[in-house]
Design an enzyme around this catalytic site. Structure first.
Site, PDB file in Angstrom:
ATOM      1  N   HIS A  20      -8.128   3.746   6.131  1.00  0.00           N
ATOM      2  CA  HIS A  20      -7.157   3.508   5.064  1.00  0.00           C
ATOM      3  C   HIS A  20      -6.482   4.808   4.652  1.00  0.00           C
ATOM      4  O   HIS A  20      -5.319   4.815   4.237  1.00  0.00           O
ATOM      5  CB  HIS A  20      -7.853   2.868   3.851  1.00  0.00           C
ATOM      6  CG  HIS A  20      -6.900   2.448   2.773  1.00  0.00           C
ATOM      7  ND1 HIS A  20      -5.977   1.437   2.937  1.00  0.00           N
ATOM      8  CD2 HIS A  20      -6.707   2.926   1.511  1.00  0.00           C
ATOM      9  CE1 HIS A  20      -5.272   1.294   1.824  1.00  0.00           C
ATOM     10  NE2 HIS A  20      -5.687   2.179   0.950  1.00  0.00           N
TER      11      HIS A  20
ATOM     12  N   SER B 101       0.818  -1.219   0.000  1.00  0.00           N
ATOM     13  CA  SER B 101       0.000   0.000   0.000  1.00  0.00           C
ATOM     14  C   SER B 101       0.851   1.268   0.000  1.00  0.00           C
ATOM     15  O   SER B 101       1.700   1.465   0.864  1.00  0.00           O
ATOM     16  CB  SER B 101      -0.905   0.021   1.238  1.00  0.00           C
ATOM     17  OG  SER B 101      -1.834  -1.024   1.206  1.00  0.00           O
TER      18      SER B 101
ATOM     19  N   MET C 191      -2.944  -7.371   6.492  1.00  0.00           N
ATOM     20  CA  MET C 191      -3.861  -8.244   5.763  1.00  0.00           C
ATOM     21  C   MET C 191      -3.221  -8.837   4.521  1.00  0.00           C
ATOM     22  O   MET C 191      -3.904  -9.092   3.524  1.00  0.00           O
ATOM     23  CB  MET C 191      -5.123  -7.458   5.384  1.00  0.00           C
ATOM     24  CG  MET C 191      -5.844  -6.820   6.557  1.00  0.00           C
ATOM     25  SD  MET C 191      -7.189  -5.732   6.023  1.00  0.00           S
ATOM     26  CE  MET C 191      -7.574  -4.904   7.584  1.00  0.00           C
ATOM     27  N   SER C 192      -1.917  -9.065   4.561  1.00  0.00           N
ATOM     28  CA  SER C 192      -1.217  -9.585   3.374  1.00  0.00           C
ATOM     29  C   SER C 192       0.010 -10.368   3.801  1.00  0.00           C
ATOM     30  O   SER C 192       0.104 -10.828   4.942  1.00  0.00           O
ATOM     31  CB  SER C 192      -0.805  -8.413   2.468  1.00  0.00           C
ATOM     32  OG  SER C 192       0.180  -7.613   3.098  1.00  0.00           O
TER      33      SER C 192
ATOM     34  N   HIS D 269      -2.798   0.458  -5.128  1.00  0.00           N
ATOM     35  CA  HIS D 269      -2.224  -0.738  -5.739  1.00  0.00           C
ATOM     36  C   HIS D 269      -2.455  -0.680  -7.245  1.00  0.00           C
ATOM     37  O   HIS D 269      -3.575  -0.891  -7.716  1.00  0.00           O
ATOM     38  CB  HIS D 269      -2.857  -1.999  -5.153  1.00  0.00           C
ATOM     39  CG  HIS D 269      -2.471  -2.257  -3.729  1.00  0.00           C
ATOM     40  ND1 HIS D 269      -1.532  -3.194  -3.375  1.00  0.00           N
ATOM     41  CD2 HIS D 269      -2.900  -1.678  -2.586  1.00  0.00           C
ATOM     42  CE1 HIS D 269      -1.402  -3.198  -2.052  1.00  0.00           C
ATOM     43  NE2 HIS D 269      -2.222  -2.279  -1.560  1.00  0.00           N
TER      44      HIS D 269
ATOM     45  N   TYR E 183      -9.146 -10.656   1.234  1.00  0.00           N
ATOM     46  CA  TYR E 183     -10.485 -10.102   1.455  1.00  0.00           C
ATOM     47  C   TYR E 183     -11.161  -9.620   0.166  1.00  0.00           C
ATOM     48  O   TYR E 183     -12.358  -9.358   0.144  1.00  0.00           O
ATOM     49  CB  TYR E 183     -10.447  -8.953   2.467  1.00  0.00           C
ATOM     50  CG  TYR E 183      -9.560  -7.783   2.105  1.00  0.00           C
ATOM     51  CD1 TYR E 183      -9.930  -6.856   1.131  1.00  0.00           C
ATOM     52  CD2 TYR E 183      -8.343  -7.594   2.746  1.00  0.00           C
ATOM     53  CE1 TYR E 183      -9.113  -5.788   0.796  1.00  0.00           C
ATOM     54  CE2 TYR E 183      -7.518  -6.530   2.429  1.00  0.00           C
ATOM     55  CZ  TYR E 183      -7.906  -5.628   1.457  1.00  0.00           C
ATOM     56  OH  TYR E 183      -7.082  -4.578   1.133  1.00  0.00           O
ATOM     57  N   GLU E 184     -10.403  -9.505  -0.905  1.00  0.00           N
ATOM     58  CA  GLU E 184     -11.003  -9.039  -2.157  1.00  0.00           C
ATOM     59  C   GLU E 184     -11.861 -10.118  -2.827  1.00  0.00           C
ATOM     60  O   GLU E 184     -12.789  -9.788  -3.573  1.00  0.00           O
ATOM     61  CB  GLU E 184      -9.912  -8.573  -3.127  1.00  0.00           C
ATOM     62  CG  GLU E 184      -9.177  -7.320  -2.653  1.00  0.00           C
ATOM     63  CD  GLU E 184      -8.099  -6.884  -3.621  1.00  0.00           C
ATOM     64  OE1 GLU E 184      -8.451  -6.525  -4.756  1.00  0.00           O
ATOM     65  OE2 GLU E 184      -6.903  -6.919  -3.242  1.00  0.00           O
TER      66      GLU E 184
ATOM     67  N   ALA F 229       2.004  -2.423   4.462  1.00  0.00           N
ATOM     68  CA  ALA F 229       1.606  -1.447   5.468  1.00  0.00           C
ATOM     69  C   ALA F 229       0.971  -2.206   6.619  1.00  0.00           C
ATOM     70  O   ALA F 229       0.219  -3.158   6.395  1.00  0.00           O
ATOM     71  CB  ALA F 229       0.610  -0.445   4.882  1.00  0.00           C
TER      72      ALA F 229
ATOM     73  N   HIS G 189      -5.501  -9.036  -2.352  1.00  0.00           N
ATOM     74  CA  HIS G 189      -5.650  -9.464  -0.965  1.00  0.00           C
ATOM     75  C   HIS G 189      -6.720 -10.546  -0.829  1.00  0.00           C
ATOM     76  O   HIS G 189      -7.636 -10.628  -1.653  1.00  0.00           O
ATOM     77  CB  HIS G 189      -6.038  -8.276  -0.075  1.00  0.00           C
ATOM     78  CG  HIS G 189      -5.073  -7.142  -0.120  1.00  0.00           C
ATOM     79  ND1 HIS G 189      -5.045  -6.248  -1.171  1.00  0.00           N
ATOM     80  CD2 HIS G 189      -4.115  -6.737   0.752  1.00  0.00           C
ATOM     81  CE1 HIS G 189      -4.093  -5.345  -0.937  1.00  0.00           C
ATOM     82  NE2 HIS G 189      -3.519  -5.630   0.214  1.00  0.00           N
TER      83      HIS G 189
ATOM     84  N   ASN H 133      -0.045   3.064  11.463  1.00  0.00           N
ATOM     85  CA  ASN H 133      -1.000   3.489  12.487  1.00  0.00           C
ATOM     86  C   ASN H 133      -0.806   2.611  13.721  1.00  0.00           C
ATOM     87  O   ASN H 133      -0.198   1.532  13.649  1.00  0.00           O
ATOM     88  CB  ASN H 133      -2.446   3.354  11.989  1.00  0.00           C
ATOM     89  CG  ASN H 133      -2.750   1.961  11.477  1.00  0.00           C
ATOM     90  OD1 ASN H 133      -2.510   1.653  10.297  1.00  0.00           O
ATOM     91  ND2 ASN H 133      -3.253   1.090  12.344  1.00  0.00           N
TER      92      ASN H 133
END
Length: 275
Positions: free
Chosen positions: A246, A28, A210-211, A59, A83-84, A111, A81, A234
């Protein structure tokens, strides 16, 4: 050979190019790293048979081959990802393509949220190990194995030799670089709850995202050496109590992107010395 490999080999041969030893995944907000490259080839994922386009802001979703300094690299400018689609295959298909093309080492970036209370937004964590908290594995089912063993050893999922080079360079960077931590890979797309972050902290995680975990598993299965780093964008949920977004991820990366690109570029120059 798979369709993506055949397609990319044809693209490389058309331009008189060969597969480099080093590949990298730009997470990211890090697509600007391609500004450091003299690009010889750019191919969108959606143009490659069997691959899927990324749908996430920041991306680009393409392969780029070019040089960074004196090193030729094949980069993934953005990723897909879990979740996609809820499917591991589109996530790891580009990594499997890189490995089957002949790339021997993989620099992977992401990230992440800081679970470790000593990590601040804008810091970078070199990944020493990971926790697979996604509830699945990209090697499930023989059809998904491709080349490589069903039971790959993950003792050194992140190459000690490449990690040593990254650590050695850390002191010369303007970034705050933590020299080794544990990355927890979560399913997403919702951010974690404070209770989940407390759990991850108890389990030994320093950062969460998440990756990266599925890609690292497949890269190891294919015999690639992996070095990974997380940009802490964060504080994770509950660490300071602020809401997560995000937009904050992208904004934080923008503040350190130039220094991160310089660090990564210098690290890439070290890789040929390890051969």
């Amino acid at each position: 050979m798979t369709e993506p490999v055949d397609y990319l080999e044809e693209q490389l041969q058309t331009k008189g190019l060969s597969t480099p030893e080093t590949a990298m995944v730009l997470g990211s907000g890090l697509g600007g790293m391609t500004d450091e490259m003299e690009i010889d080839l750019s191919v969108s994922y959606e143009d490659v048979p069997g691959l899927s386009a990324s749908t996430v802001e920041g991306h680009a979703g393409r392969f780029v081959l070019g040089t960074v300094g004196d090193v030729t690299v094949l980069g993934m400018d953005g990723r897909v990802h879990y979740y996609e689609s809820g499917d591991m295959a589109p996530i790891v298909a580009p990594i499997r393509t890189l490995g089957e093309l002949g790339c021997q080492r993989l620099l992977i970036t992401n990230a992440a949220g800081g679970v470790n209370a000593d990590f601040d937004p804008g810091d970078v964590m070199l990944i020493e190990d990971h926790l697979n908290m996604m509830g699945t594995n990209p090697l499930l089912g023989r059809a998904g194995l491709g080349d490589g063993p069903m039971f790959p050893d993950m003792t050194n999922a992140y190459s000690p030799d490449l990690l040593a080079e990254a650590r050695d360079l850390a002191g010369d960077s303007d970034l705050t670089i933590h020299d080794g931590g544990v990355y927890a890979g979560m399913m997403g797309p919702s951010y974690e709850t404070p209770a989940e972050i407390e759990m991850l902290d108890t389990l030994g995680a320093d950062a969460v995202g998440m990756s990266t975990v599925p890609e690292t598993i497949v890269a190891n299965q294919l015999g690639m050496d992996v070095v990974g780093m997380s940009t802490i964008t964060n504080y994770a949920a509950g660490v300071v109590g602020d809401p997560l977004s995000h937009e904050e991820v992208v904004e934080t990366i923008e503040t350190i992107e130039d220094d991160l690109r310089a660090y990564v570029s210098t690290l890439l120059q070290r890789f040929p010395e390890l051969e």
